[in-house]
Design an enzyme around this catalytic site. Sequence first.
Site, PDB file in Angstrom:
ATOM      1  CE  LYS A 152      11.301  11.228 109.149  1.00  0.00           C
ATOM      2  NZ  LYS A 152      10.268  10.819 110.109  1.00  0.00           N
ATOM      3  CG  HIS A 190      -4.960  26.628  92.217  1.00  0.00           C
ATOM      4  ND1 HIS A 190      -5.551  26.133  93.356  1.00  0.00           N
ATOM      5  CD2 HIS A 190      -4.324  27.766  92.604  1.00  0.00           C
ATOM      6  CE1 HIS A 190      -5.276  26.928  94.366  1.00  0.00           C
ATOM      7  NE2 HIS A 190      -4.528  27.927  93.931  1.00  0.00           N
ATOM      8  NE  ARG A 243      -0.589  25.271  96.310  1.00  0.00           N
ATOM      9  CZ  ARG A 243      -0.682  26.555  95.968  1.00  0.00           C
ATOM     10  NH1 ARG A 243       0.321  27.378  96.167  1.00  0.00           N
ATOM     11  NH2 ARG A 243      -1.782  27.024  95.426  1.00  0.00           N
ATOM     12  NE  ARG A 278      -2.254  35.022  97.483  1.00  0.00           N
ATOM     13  CZ  ARG A 278      -2.204  36.266  97.942  1.00  0.00           C
ATOM     14  NH1 ARG A 278      -3.297  36.900  98.256  1.00  0.00           N
ATOM     15  NH2 ARG A 278      -1.056  36.878  98.050  1.00  0.00           N
ATOM     16  CB  THR A 279      -3.931  28.231  98.468  1.00  0.00           C
ATOM     17  OG1 THR A 279      -3.806  29.007  97.290  1.00  0.00           O
ATOM     18  CG2 THR A 279      -4.853  27.066  98.188  1.00  0.00           C
TER      19      THR A 279
END
Lengths: 304, 143
Positions: free
Chosen positions: A80, A129, A101, A51-52
């Site tokens: 990597k 958040h 995120r 959802r975010t």
Amino acid sequence: MKNLISITDLDVKEIEELIILADKIMKNPVAYSQKCQGKKLATLFFEPSTRTRLSFEAAMYELGGNVIGFSESNSSSAAKGESVADTVKVISYYADIIAMRHPKEGAPLVGAMSASVPIINAGDGGHNHPTQTLTDLFTIYREKGGFDNLTIGLCGDLKFGRTVHSLILALARYKNVKFILISPWELTIPDYIKHEVLKKYNIEYVETSDLVSVMNALDILYMTRVQRERFFNEADYIRLKDSYVLTPNKLENAKKDLSILHPLPRVNEISVEIDRDSRACYFKQAQNGKYIRMALILKLLEVE
Amino acid sequence: MIITPIKDGIVLDHIKAGNAMEIYNILNLGELECSVAIIKNADSVKMGKKDVLKIDKMIDIDLNILAFIDAGITVNIIKDGKLLKRRHLELPEIVKNVLKCKNPRCITSTEQELQHIFKLTDKENRIYRCIYCETKAKINKKR
């Protein structure tokens, strides 16, 4: 405002400006539909989120902008071994703004230190958040018209729930706000929130494990999920889990204008019967999240 | 025990008893070629017992680090055998690369190149927090 890493980066005035702008966008989205034409948002999601990420992407598309990015670290150069600082520095050349995120706490701040474009923290582990907090604030504003003189019940996992901690930090700045903290003792609010926020600023608060007994006092009820893995033993979980499931009978003494919020996703902590109750605001809250993110993108890009 | 007065140098006085070696190590005093005296458990009217460090040379000391370890220390600058200046320390707002963040979920746990930076968040209770994850610093077990 250059970046948004923590909700405390924003003062009361800046939050108010964002809320007013989000409200304007919501009322007249067409007026804002080309504001970000030619601009790109990079969504750097080093861990999965539905959802975010989609909320950010929808927000940018509705502003007329474009979106680039990745939705898990396996499909990025992080796999990597590239550092966050290097990844963000490079992406700064490709995008006008970044929503990030990351599972590690503080990663978006590291990104902000090396980026040449605005960075939005879209969640860093169990830490911050801020756009969820803005969503919560916008929802409270829309339901109550402001933040002063509210009694806010926070229910469920108050120990690990980052949305709860950020919401307390944000609301603590308003007048005559009272918190009722409802949780099993295993999941009470951390001491540092009590000492460095609630006690330090003389904010009235009550701790209880009984949701029903405080229901009639609440203007806002913010539900969170009590997770099985947070308990030391299964017996305690089974004993307590239903105490924190909101059902219609628990709302019998609630105020008629109570607003029920939840950051979602919900599992079973709010009965689906409550969805039909006019006091349920959690789906509206998810919708509000898109508009407040639109407002945030506009503010950070300075293209109001 | 006799320790002769120094002519030009620095005396770190009022160190909490037992902290002198930690300060000696953090300030890298072992790398100096001049005389350095470590006086442990000296009698003190104010503190009961205290430690003292005497450095027989004028050197640059990071006062921020010193204040972070023990804000009660008095720094005496000695010139020509006389007290030239006495400084009381203040807690620094920011401390870089003195402590390591112990939070395994902090970004500093995986990105080795990052500086470990702590910020003073509560002056009264001397609480420092990691700027990345806000975990409280564990300053000194003796304190």
